[in-house]
Every structure is written in C-alpha cells, then in structure tokens.
Design a protein around this motif. Sequence first.
Motif: not given
Length: 360
Positions: A124-133
């Motif tokens: 979920s952390g990876h998803l949040n970071q990738a989408l936020a960027a």
Amino acid sequence: MSTESSIIVTAHPEFMQAAVAELKQLDTRLTIIEELTDSITPCSVTDIHALQQRATKERLVFVRHLAPAQKTVYLTNTEQDLIEIATEIADLPTFSQLERGTHFAVQSRFVQTNKSFGERPYSSGHLNQALAAAFGEETGAVEDIKKPQVIVSILCTMYQGYVGISTAEENLSPWPGGARHFAQTPEQISRAEFKLLEALEYFDISLEPGKRVLDLGAAPGGWTRLLLEADMQVVAVDPANLDQRLIRRKGLEHYRGYAEDYVEEAIRNRKMFDAIVNDMRMDAREAARGLAYASRCLKNDGFVVSVFKLPHATPTINPLLTLKDALNIMSKAYRVVQTHQLFHNRQEVTVVAAQPIRRT
Ligand SMILES: C[S@@+](CC[C@H](N)C(=O)[O-])C[C@H]1O[C@@H](n2cnc3c(N)ncnc32)[C@H](O)[C@@H]1O
C-alpha cells in the motif's frame, strides 16, 4: 457489482451496525453491499456526495470514516494494476479537485492480505507513493500526508480496487480509515494517552496552562502526564499508584482514593475546576451519574472529557441503550454533550460536555 454510487464505511467492529443505522437516517435507501471485514463495509447509496455532505454536518457517533467508491478496478495482482488504478482515478470527474497547490494524499487500504489469496507485487505504501508522485506531477497538487484537503481513496480486495476522490472533511477524518496513529515517545506512561490526544484533536479542545483539572481514574498517569506537560494544575484521583516519573512533579496533587469521595469533598470545600477528565473503568451510566454530580465543581466555562465504557452486546444487553441512558443523564447536567467513538476507543466512546446546568 456497480459501485458508481457506493460508499465504504469504516467503524469499530462492535459498532458497525450502529454506524450503518446512523447513515440510514441520512439516506433511507442505503444498503449494505457486503462486509469486507468486520470494520469495513461498502454500502450502496442514493448519492455519495450528498450523503458525505450530510454526514459532515451531523455529529455521527459511530461512523469513523467514509470513503467514496466512484469506480471499481479489476485487479490482476501484477504491476499492471498500478497503471489501471491510476488511469481510472485520472478519469474520475472528481479528479478535477486535484488543482495546482491543493494539498492532497493518496490513501490505500488493503483487505484480504491473507497469503492464501495470493501474493501482491506492490504494497500500500508503494501504491500511495507511486500515485501521489504521478498525480502531483500531472496536476501541480502538493502531496501532504498529514493535512490533506483532498484525498484519493483506494481500497483493494484481492481482485477489486474501489477508488474515489473527496475532501478530508467529507471522509470525516484526514487519516486512512479514520485510523489516527500517534508516535510513541519514551516519556509515554500508558497507551491511554493516545485516547486523550485523539479526543482533544477530534473535539478541537486545547489545554490551557495554569488551568485546574481534575483527572478521575488517573493511574498509572498517562493523561496526568499530558495535562502536566500542558502546564495545567492537576488533581489526579485514583486509589492506585501513579507512575514513579510523576512523583513530585510540579503542579500535581495525587488524591489516593475514590473519585466519589474526592468529588464529595471538593463540592463541600467549594473547589472549582476548569476541566474534568475521566477514564475510570466503570459502567457508562455510573460514570455519567458521577460526572453529572461533579458538574457542581466545574466552572461555567469549563469542559469534561470522559470515556464511557460500554458492555458487549448479548441477546439481552444492548450497549446502545446503556449509552442512551448515560447521555440522558449527562444532558440533564450539561447543556452541551457530544459523543464519538474514536479510533483509540475500544468497547467505549468518548464524551465531551460543557456548560454545566446550575440548579438552585
Ligand atoms: C484505564 S485506567 C486509567 C488510565 C489513565 N487514564 C492513564 O492515562 O494512565 C482506569 C483507572 O480507573 C481507576 N478507577 C476505577 N474506579 C475508580 C474510582 N471509583 N475512583 C477512582 N479511580 C477509579 C482504576 O484504579 C484505574 O487505575
């Protein structure tokens, strides 16, 4: 399943039914779609935005968090999911809320993380970071995890992702699923401290230096510590010992006895407090009776913060009736009574009261 007009409701497992009942008062056509976990339930609603707007105006007790599910994405549990999720979110009409300079966060939650459902190649952390960027770059909106104005919500089951965009206010909390976490510190005395911190934040209460506060059921002293840290004058009432680190702290008096006795004595001696806090382990109705009585030693502009412990539901015990009785008792003694089931509350709610009613 169509989720174009569904909402994901998060509540404490024991109070999920009560949370859904509160929302049904706002939208009589609301129906449960499925219980994804004991605390996360997607419901179909007439109009997501209208319901969220109404929910922000009502002071709901049991609904902890609402996330819109404006679209469903089918997941293959490959890296391709990130692209699919990002594309569906960018296509949402609500994506226009991500404007240049808007503070936003991407909050994803995963359920069914049990390995027997298979492996996910992303966290979920990876998803949040990738989408936020990606969204930040595309729109000029600024990622702000702590104080987002707009939230992109994603809830992934093993094969479906529910996505939606709304304001933090509409979600009823800026935190994913309303889970307000605080950092542990070496000075912390008890986990109960989080309960008081969350209550102060939720009810927008500030602790003022120099004010006198009565802390009922104080041991081992987590709340007392926070009150002393705010430079308040604290009378901590508990037959049990306070943590060693509190002994001889300036501004602290420990009354080693029962709250009932201390309050009686305080009223007799005309002691007045600016605040009363209560975390005693006792039936909510009993706590309410005690706090109603203690209103006599609360200043007119003072406030109460109290935990109300509720029984577990059984075929013969309805915790909501216990709460109703307790709140009735409180509203006879205080003009303002507000209640919420906070993330750090267990089988209990937090009640804030103000404006004691004086009877002559
Ligand atoms: C959950 S603990 C309080 C934790 C505390 N707020 C903290 O932050 O460390 C509950 C406390 O209530 C106290 N208590 C229960 N009944 C009481 C009563 N009638 N008068 C005073 N204290 C009481 C218990 O001794 C116990 O220490």
